[in-house]
Motif scaffolding. Structure first.
Motif, PDB file in Angstrom:
ATOM      1  N   ASP A  86       0.836  -1.196   0.000  1.00 17.87           N
ATOM      2  CA  ASP A  86       0.000   0.000   0.000  1.00 17.87           C
ATOM      3  C   ASP A  86       0.873   1.249   0.000  1.00 17.87           C
ATOM      4  OD1 ASP A  86      -2.907   1.004   0.473  1.00 17.87           O
ATOM      5  OD2 ASP A  86      -1.731   2.113   1.957  1.00 17.87           O
ATOM      6  N   PRO A  87       0.566   2.243  -0.852  1.00 15.61           N
ATOM      7  CA  PRO A  87       1.402   3.442  -0.920  1.00 15.61           C
ATOM      8  C   PRO A  87       1.310   4.331   0.317  1.00 15.61           C
ATOM      9  CG  PRO A  87      -0.519   3.705  -2.325  1.00 15.61           C
ATOM     10  CD  PRO A  87      -0.516   2.279  -1.860  1.00 15.61           C
ATOM     11  N   VAL A  88       0.254   4.184   1.101  1.00 17.14           N
ATOM     12  CA  VAL A  88       0.059   5.032   2.279  1.00 17.14           C
ATOM     13  C   VAL A  88       0.558   4.345   3.549  1.00 17.14           C
ATOM     14  CG1 VAL A  88      -1.653   6.245   3.709  1.00 17.14           C
ATOM     15  CG2 VAL A  88      -1.897   6.206   1.208  1.00 17.14           C
ATOM     16  N   HIS A  89       0.153   3.104   3.759  1.00 18.80           N
ATOM     17  CA  HIS A  89       0.501   2.398   5.007  1.00 18.80           C
ATOM     18  C   HIS A  89       1.637   1.386   4.825  1.00 18.80           C
ATOM     19  CE1 HIS A  89      -3.038   4.325   6.499  1.00 18.80           C
ATOM     20  NE2 HIS A  89      -3.856   3.628   5.748  1.00 18.80           N
ATOM     21  N   ARG A  90       2.242   1.349   3.662  1.00 16.60           N
ATOM     22  CA  ARG A  90       3.311   0.421   3.292  1.00 16.60           C
ATOM     23  C   ARG A  90       2.788  -1.000   3.118  1.00 16.60           C
ATOM     24  NH1 ARG A  90       7.490  -0.651   6.301  1.00 16.60           N
ATOM     25  NH2 ARG A  90       8.852  -1.011   4.498  1.00 16.60           N
ATOM     26  N   TYR A  91       2.227  -1.588   4.174  1.00 19.96           N
ATOM     27  CA  TYR A  91       1.634  -2.919   4.057  1.00 19.96           C
ATOM     28  C   TYR A  91       0.309  -2.961   4.813  1.00 19.96           C
ATOM     29  CZ  TYR A  91       6.036  -4.742   2.226  1.00 19.96           C
ATOM     30  OH  TYR A  91       7.146  -4.969   1.448  1.00 19.96           O
ATOM     31  N   ILE A  92      -0.633  -3.721   4.241  1.00 15.95           N
ATOM     32  CA  ILE A  92      -1.898  -4.008   4.919  1.00 15.95           C
ATOM     33  C   ILE A  92      -1.891  -5.497   5.227  1.00 15.95           C
ATOM     34  CG2 ILE A  92      -4.407  -4.161   4.599  1.00 15.95           C
ATOM     35  CD1 ILE A  92      -4.061  -1.561   2.862  1.00 15.95           C
ATOM     36  N   HIS A  93      -2.035  -5.842   6.494  1.00 17.39           N
ATOM     37  CA  HIS A  93      -1.839  -7.220   6.965  1.00 17.39           C
ATOM     38  C   HIS A  93      -3.190  -7.905   7.193  1.00 17.39           C
ATOM     39  CE1 HIS A  93       2.456  -6.320   7.954  1.00 17.39           C
ATOM     40  NE2 HIS A  93       1.962  -5.107   8.073  1.00 17.39           N
ATOM     41  N   VAL A  94      -3.328  -9.107   6.667  1.00 17.51           N
ATOM     42  CA  VAL A  94      -4.547  -9.897   6.869  1.00 17.51           C
ATOM     43  C   VAL A  94      -4.161 -11.287   7.351  1.00 17.51           C
ATOM     44  CG1 VAL A  94      -6.635 -10.865   5.821  1.00 17.51           C
ATOM     45  CG2 VAL A  94      -5.760  -8.634   5.040  1.00 17.51           C
ATOM     46  N   ARG A  95      -4.670 -11.648   8.510  1.00 24.21           N
ATOM     47  CA  ARG A  95      -4.423 -12.989   9.058  1.00 24.21           C
ATOM     48  C   ARG A  95      -5.730 -13.731   9.303  1.00 24.21           C
ATOM     49  NH1 ARG A  95      -0.067 -15.737  11.654  1.00 24.21           N
ATOM     50  NH2 ARG A  95      -0.553 -17.878  11.014  1.00 24.21           N
ATOM     51  N   ASP A  96      -6.833 -12.983   9.494  1.00 25.22           N
ATOM     52  CA  ASP A  96      -8.123 -13.618   9.791  1.00 25.22           C
ATOM     53  C   ASP A  96      -8.779 -14.156   8.520  1.00 25.22           C
ATOM     54  OD1 ASP A  96      -8.884 -12.813  12.779  1.00 25.22           O
ATOM     55  OD2 ASP A  96      -7.890 -11.102  11.841  1.00 25.22           O
ATOM     56  N   ARG A  97      -9.251 -15.399   8.572  1.00 28.82           N
ATOM     57  CA  ARG A  97      -9.941 -16.011   7.443  1.00 28.82           C
ATOM     58  C   ARG A  97     -11.181 -15.205   7.056  1.00 28.82           C
ATOM     59  NH1 ARG A  97      -9.013 -18.953   3.279  1.00 28.82           N
ATOM     60  NH2 ARG A  97      -7.764 -20.376   4.568  1.00 28.82           N
ATOM     61  N   VAL A  98     -11.907 -14.698   8.038  1.00 27.68           N
ATOM     62  CA  VAL A  98     -13.129 -13.930   7.764  1.00 27.68           C
ATOM     63  C   VAL A  98     -12.811 -12.702   6.914  1.00 27.68           C
ATOM     64  CG1 VAL A  98     -15.029 -12.616   8.773  1.00 27.68           C
ATOM     65  CG2 VAL A  98     -14.225 -14.712   9.901  1.00 27.68           C
ATOM     66  N   ILE A  99     -11.780 -11.960   7.291  1.00 22.43           N
ATOM     67  CA  ILE A  99     -11.412 -10.747   6.559  1.00 22.43           C
ATOM     68  C   ILE A  99     -10.988 -11.094   5.132  1.00 22.43           C
ATOM     69  CG2 ILE A  99      -9.788  -8.814   6.452  1.00 22.43           C
ATOM     70  CD1 ILE A  99     -11.923  -8.559   8.642  1.00 22.43           C
ATOM     71  N   TRP A 100     -10.199 -12.137   4.982  1.00 21.62           N
ATOM     72  CA  TRP A 100      -9.743 -12.558   3.655  1.00 21.62           C
ATOM     73  C   TRP A 100     -10.925 -12.944   2.765  1.00 21.62           C
ATOM     74  CZ3 TRP A 100      -5.737 -11.651   0.911  1.00 21.62           C
ATOM     75  CH2 TRP A 100      -5.409 -12.447  -0.196  1.00 21.62           C
ATOM     76  N   ASP A 101     -11.881 -13.645   3.335  1.00 24.33           N
ATOM     77  CA  ASP A 101     -13.060 -14.039   2.564  1.00 24.33           C
ATOM     78  C   ASP A 101     -13.910 -12.830   2.175  1.00 24.33           C
ATOM     79  OD1 ASP A 101     -12.245 -16.648   2.794  1.00 24.33           O
ATOM     80  OD2 ASP A 101     -13.695 -17.198   4.358  1.00 24.33           O
ATOM     81  N   LEU A 102     -14.046 -11.861   3.095  1.00 26.68           N
ATOM     82  CA  LEU A 102     -14.825 -10.662   2.791  1.00 26.68           C
ATOM     83  C   LEU A 102     -14.185  -9.869   1.656  1.00 26.68           C
ATOM     84  CD1 LEU A 102     -15.696  -9.380   6.388  1.00 26.68           C
ATOM     85  CD2 LEU A 102     -17.321 -10.296   4.714  1.00 26.68           C
TER      86      LEU A 102
END
Length: 432
Positions: free
Chosen positions: A16-32
């Motif tokens: 991400d150009p603003v936050h450098r990286y956006i981290h996803v570890r939760d299955r729910v978030i990834w599916d959404l």
């Protein structure tokens, strides 16, 4: 393992150009993120017509939604060991942050005004309706979709959770100020977010800021103030919005005219014209589809619709002057009459547009809830409202600024013969 607690085999990251990286570890978030209703946000620009003013402003609601999620994720990491924070609310906060803009339509606010729609209503319908998003949220808990909708709608019982994405200093604003500044290329929207995140503390019903972080918050407030007047309310952007709304109004008028037939039937707009918009119709209409119609409508037999679409597509926008309709009401009446005499329809080629903003407000009983003030926490633990401690914030607190412009098709007036009485009258009025 329950779905709400399920983690991915390895952490996913978005560069991400603003936050450098956006981290996803939760299955729910990834599916959404993978759901079709969320992927649709790639086809909705974050800043509507602003790309016609700042050419870099091509970023989408998808980018912004991921950014808000990431800020909330970082806030929660910092809250973990704090009193007043219940980590059982963690997934709810992350989902609400990710989905808070789910219901935005093409060109967002301009589109809503024309058809009397509210993107928050459609956010709620997507979350609670027969959608992939709803199916994913239900797997967490049958009540979970309603809880997410309530947080976004600001009716959830835990006001601390609501304040993370909807308050006068929230993750939503912190992302869009920085993201919009980055993509427009301006310097106004930058502030020390990392410092603000470090000094945030959870309380019973809202986030508060340690007094040592006051200067970072002042910077944030002033960044917001500058972004509204230098970017969001830019008169060229507003000119494009005026033409956009005129196109949609004209298309709607022609749709109901008995003596007009579109060369291409506006099938995607029909339910909007009829004011019977289903969720399915709403989700099918993105900016790619709208642009397709605008291109086609340049060839329509109606001269006004064709001309307005050409102006929008080719960025041939209306000119503008300062104009206060309250003080210059008589001149506006005379202008409309002169436009008619000149053979130029003032309904589509003359418009007064007003913008107003309240950069920060202290608490006012009976006002909308998001106006709850920002509180500073003193070393003693006492809370003080921000404008009582900061002279900078106090100077703009509660002060609403309004700007009025008159937009008009100058080229249509210019092409009239110089001896045309109505042309002379129009320019006499415009010159004041």
């Amino acid at each position: 393992m329950a779905y709400r607690d399920e983690k991915l085999d390895e952490e996913k990251v978005f560069k991400d150009p603003v936050h450098r990286y956006i981290h996803v570890r939760d299955r729910v978030i990834w599916d959404l993120i993978g759901a079709r209703e969320f992927q649709r946000l790639r086809r909705i620009k974050q800043l509507g017509t602003t790309y016609l003013t700042f050419h870099g402003a091509e970023h989408s609601r998808f980018n912004h939604s991921l950014g808000v999620y990431e800020i909330v994720r970082r806030i929660i990491e910092n809250f973990r060991e704090e009193p007043f924070w219940n980590d059982d609310e963690r997934l709810l906060c992350l989902c609400a942050a990710l989905l808070h803009d789910l219901g935005h339509g093409p060109f967002s606010h301009s589109f809503e005004k024309v058809f009397d729609l509210d993107h928050e209503d459609f956010t709620r319908k997507i979350i609670l309706g027969d959608t992939q998003i709803n199916a994913i949220l239900k797997r967490v808990d049958p009540q979970f979709p309603q809880n997410v909708a309530d947080v976004i709608h600001k009716t959830y019982f835990n006001k601390l959770v609501v304040s993370l994405i909807s308050s006068q200093i929230d993750a939503d604003r912190m992302d869009y100020l920085q993201r919009d500044a980055y993509f427009t290329g301006v310097s106004y929207g930058h502030f020390d977010m990392e410092r603000i995140l470090r000094v945030m503390r959870p309380k019973e019903d809202q986030m508060v800021i340690k007094e040592s972080g006051m200067h970072a918050v002042e910077d944030y407030i002033m960044s917001r103030y500058q972004m509204y007047w230098q970017v969001y309310f830019h008169p060229v952007t507003r000119s494009a919005e005026v033409i956009l709304s005129k196109i949609l109004h004209r298309a709607k008028e022609l749709y109901f005219a008995n003596d007009f037939q579109f060369k291409l039937k506006p099938r995607h707009f029909e339910s909007f014209f009829e004011q019977e918009v289903s969720l399915d119709d709403y989700l099918k209409l993105d900016e790619n589809v709208v642009f397709y119609y605008f291109h086609i409508w340049q060839e329509e037999d109606d001269e006004i619709l064709a001309d307005l679409c050409r102006r929008f597509v080719d960025r041939d926008l209306f000119k503008y002057i300062e104009f206060d309709p309250a003080d210059q009401y008589q001149q506006l009446i005379e202008l409309k009459e002169s436009f008619i005499q000149a053979g130029v329809d003032p309904t589509y080629y003359l418009e007064v547009d007003s913008s107003s903003d309240l950069p920060y407000d202290f608490y006012r009983p009976g006002e909308e809830e998001e106006r709850l003030p920002i509180h500073l926490q003193l070393p003693s633990g006492e809370l003080k409202e921000l404008s009582r401690q900061s002279e900078i914030v106090e100077s703009i607190s509660g002060k609403k600024r309004t700007d009025h412009k008159l937009y008009f098709a100058k080229d249509l007036i210019d092409q009239l013969p110089d001896n045309d009485v109505s042309k002379q009258r129009i320019y006499d009025i415009l010159k004041g």
